[in-house]
Motif scaffolding. Structure first.
Motif, PDB file in Angstrom:
ATOM      1  N   THR A 156       0.878  -1.164   0.000  1.00 38.71           N
ATOM      2  CA  THR A 156       0.000   0.000   0.000  1.00 38.71           C
ATOM      3  C   THR A 156       0.915   1.214   0.000  1.00 38.71           C
ATOM      4  O   THR A 156       1.523   1.534   1.007  1.00 38.71           O
ATOM      5  CB  THR A 156      -0.911   0.019   1.236  1.00 38.71           C
ATOM      6  OG1 THR A 156      -1.691  -1.173   1.215  1.00 38.71           O
ATOM      7  CG2 THR A 156      -1.832   1.216   1.211  1.00 38.71           C
ATOM      8  N   ASN A 160      -4.882   4.597   2.768  1.00 36.17           N
ATOM      9  CA  ASN A 160      -6.203   5.177   2.594  1.00 36.17           C
ATOM     10  C   ASN A 160      -6.643   5.792   3.917  1.00 36.17           C
ATOM     11  O   ASN A 160      -6.697   5.115   4.925  1.00 36.17           O
ATOM     12  CB  ASN A 160      -7.172   4.064   2.159  1.00 36.17           C
ATOM     13  CG  ASN A 160      -8.580   4.559   2.058  1.00 36.17           C
ATOM     14  OD1 ASN A 160      -8.830   5.757   2.059  1.00 36.17           O
ATOM     15  ND2 ASN A 160      -9.501   3.636   1.974  1.00 36.17           N
ATOM     16  N   THR A 190      -7.984  -0.394   4.880  1.00 35.99           N
ATOM     17  CA  THR A 190      -7.224  -0.570   3.651  1.00 35.99           C
ATOM     18  C   THR A 190      -7.160  -2.044   3.270  1.00 35.99           C
ATOM     19  O   THR A 190      -6.668  -2.387   2.222  1.00 35.99           O
ATOM     20  CB  THR A 190      -5.794  -0.029   3.801  1.00 35.99           C
ATOM     21  OG1 THR A 190      -5.170  -0.686   4.880  1.00 35.99           O
ATOM     22  CG2 THR A 190      -5.804   1.464   4.018  1.00 35.99           C
TER      23      THR A 190
END
Length: 187
Positions: free
Chosen positions: A95, A99, A104
């Protein structure tokens, strides 16, 4: 000579600090877990989510999503009799930017299917679906990605569907490379 040494030190120092030590995932395997499915003491990993799944034939599985600074690890176990956990495999997903709107990483399941929902950056969501098959094995079923963009106060969504040959790729064999090639786009 002093000038040369100073330039060398600056270049060398910049190179050290510019390297991202988290650019590769940890090689998670069954040795990271106890026989009853608990994570052994690992300071660099923490448990993010645990999901229990029961398929139509009453076989039980558990997904343990681990995380560290830049990676999520989707570790799948079959729960056998006497609460013994059989390690199936692990999928590592990066990632790049977390987010900020919520989870996430997540797992949802219904009947003999389950989907890993994984946010990549703030505008991309990756969905990887698996099927528990009649041969009692778990296969990759579908990969798709949503890309959400805002242009002049309008929201646009593009969906990319991956090329997956069903009942060919086992859970334990899915890698980020498999996902990239399936979607045929750069994540």
């Amino acid at each position: 000579m002093k000038k040369f040494v100073l330039i060398f030190i600056i270049i060398f120092s910049f190179n050290l600090y510019s390297q991202n030590i988290d650019d590769k995932p940890i090689k998670i395997n069954k040795n990271y877990f106890t026989d009853d499915g608990n994570l052994k003491e690992k300071a660099d990993l923490k448990i993010n989510i645990i999901r229990k799944m029961r398929f139509k034939d009453n076989s039980a599985y558990e997904m343990i999503i681990l995380k560290n600074k830049y990676w999520y690890y989707y570790s799948l176990f079959q729960i056998e009799k006497n609460n013994q956990y059989k390690y199936i495999g692990n999928i590592s997903l990066n990632t790049a930017i977390f987010n900020i709107d919520g989870l996430t990483a997540n797992v949802v399941y219904k009947d003999d299917y389950f989907t890993l929902e994984h946010h990549i950056r703030n505008n991309r969501k990756l969905y990887i679906t698996f099927k528990y098959n009649d041969d009692k094995k778990i296969y990759l079923y579908k990969i798709s990605m949503l890309e959400i963009s805002n242009i002049e106060n309008e929201t646009y969504t593009n969906q990319y569907n991956g090329n997956v040959i069903q009942n060919k790729i086992l859970y334990k064999d899915v890698t980020m490379d498999t996902i990239y090639k399936s979607l045929n786009i750069e994540l």
